[in-house]
Scaffold this motif. Structure first.
Motif, PDB file in Angstrom:
ATOM      1  N   GLU A 132       0.838  -1.191   0.000  1.00 27.75           N
ATOM      2  CA  GLU A 132       0.000   0.000   0.000  1.00 27.75           C
ATOM      3  C   GLU A 132       0.874   1.242   0.000  1.00 27.75           C
ATOM      4  O   GLU A 132       1.764   1.384   0.830  1.00 27.75           O
ATOM      5  CB  GLU A 132      -0.903  -0.009   1.235  1.00 27.75           C
ATOM      6  CG  GLU A 132      -1.816  -1.232   1.236  1.00 27.75           C
ATOM      7  CD  GLU A 132      -2.586  -1.397   2.532  1.00 27.75           C
ATOM      8  OE1 GLU A 132      -2.104  -0.946   3.593  1.00 27.75           O
ATOM      9  OE2 GLU A 132      -3.667  -1.974   2.472  1.00 27.75           O
ATOM     10  N   ALA A 133       0.601   2.135  -0.937  1.00 25.88           N
ATOM     11  CA  ALA A 133       1.386   3.357  -1.079  1.00 25.88           C
ATOM     12  C   ALA A 133       0.477   4.567  -0.883  1.00 25.88           C
ATOM     13  O   ALA A 133       0.090   5.228  -1.844  1.00 25.88           O
ATOM     14  CB  ALA A 133       2.081   3.403  -2.435  1.00 25.88           C
ATOM     15  N   TYR A 134       0.100   4.801   0.363  1.00 24.34           N
ATOM     16  CA  TYR A 134      -0.714   5.960   0.707  1.00 24.34           C
ATOM     17  C   TYR A 134       0.227   7.112   1.025  1.00 24.34           C
ATOM     18  O   TYR A 134       1.137   6.965   1.839  1.00 24.34           O
ATOM     19  CB  TYR A 134      -1.594   5.674   1.918  1.00 24.34           C
ATOM     20  CG  TYR A 134      -2.385   4.388   1.812  1.00 24.34           C
ATOM     21  CD1 TYR A 134      -3.024   4.035   0.632  1.00 24.34           C
ATOM     22  CD2 TYR A 134      -2.491   3.536   2.892  1.00 24.34           C
ATOM     23  CE1 TYR A 134      -3.742   2.854   0.535  1.00 24.34           C
ATOM     24  CE2 TYR A 134      -3.215   2.361   2.813  1.00 24.34           C
ATOM     25  CZ  TYR A 134      -3.837   2.027   1.628  1.00 24.34           C
ATOM     26  OH  TYR A 134      -4.553   0.868   1.536  1.00 24.34           O
ATOM     27  N   VAL A 135       0.010   8.252   0.399  1.00 25.45           N
ATOM     28  CA  VAL A 135       0.920   9.382   0.549  1.00 25.45           C
ATOM     29  C   VAL A 135       0.127  10.596   1.024  1.00 25.45           C
ATOM     30  O   VAL A 135      -0.787  11.053   0.333  1.00 25.45           O
ATOM     31  CB  VAL A 135       1.625   9.701  -0.786  1.00 25.45           C
ATOM     32  CG1 VAL A 135       2.579  10.877  -0.631  1.00 25.45           C
ATOM     33  CG2 VAL A 135       2.357   8.471  -1.322  1.00 25.45           C
ATOM     34  N   THR A 136       0.494  11.093   2.185  1.00 23.46           N
ATOM     35  CA  THR A 136      -0.122  12.319   2.681  1.00 23.46           C
ATOM     36  C   THR A 136       0.534  13.496   1.977  1.00 23.46           C
ATOM     37  O   THR A 136       1.755  13.625   1.984  1.00 23.46           O
ATOM     38  CB  THR A 136       0.072  12.457   4.205  1.00 23.46           C
ATOM     39  OG1 THR A 136      -0.526  11.316   4.834  1.00 23.46           O
ATOM     40  CG2 THR A 136      -0.576  13.724   4.733  1.00 23.46           C
ATOM     41  N   PHE A 137      -0.289  14.339   1.348  1.00 25.99           N
ATOM     42  CA  PHE A 137       0.263  15.475   0.634  1.00 25.99           C
ATOM     43  C   PHE A 137       0.636  16.578   1.609  1.00 25.99           C
ATOM     44  O   PHE A 137      -0.156  16.984   2.447  1.00 25.99           O
ATOM     45  CB  PHE A 137      -0.708  16.026  -0.408  1.00 25.99           C
ATOM     46  CG  PHE A 137      -0.080  17.075  -1.268  1.00 25.99           C
ATOM     47  CD1 PHE A 137       0.666  16.708  -2.367  1.00 25.99           C
ATOM     48  CD2 PHE A 137      -0.181  18.421  -0.957  1.00 25.99           C
ATOM     49  CE1 PHE A 137       1.291  17.665  -3.160  1.00 25.99           C
ATOM     50  CE2 PHE A 137       0.430  19.384  -1.737  1.00 25.99           C
ATOM     51  CZ  PHE A 137       1.167  19.002  -2.841  1.00 25.99           C
ATOM     52  N   LYS A 138       1.855  17.040   1.468  1.00 24.70           N
ATOM     53  CA  LYS A 138       2.358  18.194   2.216  1.00 24.70           C
ATOM     54  C   LYS A 138       2.946  19.150   1.192  1.00 24.70           C
ATOM     55  O   LYS A 138       3.355  18.723   0.104  1.00 24.70           O
ATOM     56  CB  LYS A 138       3.427  17.748   3.215  1.00 24.70           C
ATOM     57  CG  LYS A 138       2.889  16.813   4.276  1.00 24.70           C
ATOM     58  CD  LYS A 138       3.987  16.303   5.182  1.00 24.70           C
ATOM     59  CE  LYS A 138       3.373  15.312   6.158  1.00 24.70           C
ATOM     60  NZ  LYS A 138       4.368  14.535   6.849  1.00 24.70           N
ATOM     61  N   PRO A 139       3.005  20.440   1.513  1.00 24.98           N
ATOM     62  CA  PRO A 139       3.499  21.418   0.528  1.00 24.98           C
ATOM     63  C   PRO A 139       4.865  21.071  -0.073  1.00 24.98           C
ATOM     64  O   PRO A 139       5.127  21.409  -1.222  1.00 24.98           O
ATOM     65  CB  PRO A 139       3.560  22.725   1.320  1.00 24.98           C
ATOM     66  CG  PRO A 139       2.519  22.551   2.376  1.00 24.98           C
ATOM     67  CD  PRO A 139       2.549  21.087   2.739  1.00 24.98           C
ATOM     68  N   ASP A 140       5.721  20.379   0.662  1.00 24.09           N
ATOM     69  CA  ASP A 140       7.051  20.048   0.149  1.00 24.09           C
ATOM     70  C   ASP A 140       7.142  18.640  -0.440  1.00 24.09           C
ATOM     71  O   ASP A 140       8.233  18.166  -0.732  1.00 24.09           O
ATOM     72  CB  ASP A 140       8.099  20.231   1.243  1.00 24.09           C
ATOM     73  CG  ASP A 140       7.874  19.308   2.444  1.00 24.09           C
ATOM     74  OD1 ASP A 140       6.769  18.726   2.565  1.00 24.09           O
ATOM     75  OD2 ASP A 140       8.805  19.172   3.253  1.00 24.09           O
TER      76      ASP A 140
END
Length: 190
Positions: free
Chosen positions: A142-150
């Motif tokens: 599972e490749a869940y990625v929390t988006f952050k500005p950087d």
């Protein structure tokens, strides 16, 4: 030998889509392992079985590009805890008409990002269920990625080193899966 060809499908038609930014960064990150091309889905007409007898030009183009790909990378946002309508429409066209399912046997990798803590997890789970049902061979994990500005820097690269390593691991495994399952002679590319 040639690198495998990966079709990238972004499940968002938003101009400044964070998933499109992630998809572009993933294409750059995997460039030494595969050649990536983005498949357009925002011009596909709404699926209608009445159109199957004479497929619209946009659908023919989409299915042709999908057929040429050795594998498919889908990067999706989450809409209302599920798959965006735009993406589901493309999935439906890819599966039809009956007997001409473009997804069967294709290796796939699904990921996505959202500002929330679980990074499009529910959309990815729904999409996995649909795509396995359509005959895709999906990369495990599972490749869940929390988006952050950087998350993606100004040069289009994954900005955070630990996230880059995490995603590089998935891309390496995906490229190996595609090479193993590819009917083309791309085995020396991985």
């Amino acid at each position: 030998m040639a690198k495998p060809r990966i079709a990238i499908i972004v499940g968002s038609n938003r101009r400044d889509s964070i998933n499109r930014k992630l998809a572009r960064a993933l294409a750059r990150l995997g460039a030494d392992k595969f050649d990536a091309g983005f498949l357009r889905i925002d011009d596909l007409p709404m699926f209608n079985q009445d159109l199957e007898g004479n497929l619209p030009e946009e659908v023919l183009r989409f299915k042709s590009e999908l057929a040429k790909a050795d594998g498919v990378l889908i990067v999706t946002p989450e809409h209302d805890r599920s798959i965006p309508a735009l993406l589901k429409n493309a999935v439906d066209w890819g599966a039809r008409p009956y007997g001409k399912n473009s997804w069967t046997g294709k290796p796939g990798f699904i990921t996505g990002t959202s500002p929330g803590a679980i990074g499009s997890a529910l959309a990815q789970q729904h999409l996995r269920s649909v795509m396995v049902g359509l005959g895709m061979t999906l990369l495990g994990g599972e490749a869940y990625v929390t988006f952050k500005p950087d998350l993606v820097d100004d040069d289009g690269n994954i900005g955070d080193e630990s996230t880059r390593k995490f995603l590089q691991g998935f891309l390496d495994k995906f490229a190996s899966l595609v090479v193993r399952l590819s009917p083309r002679d791309t085995r020396s590319a991985a």
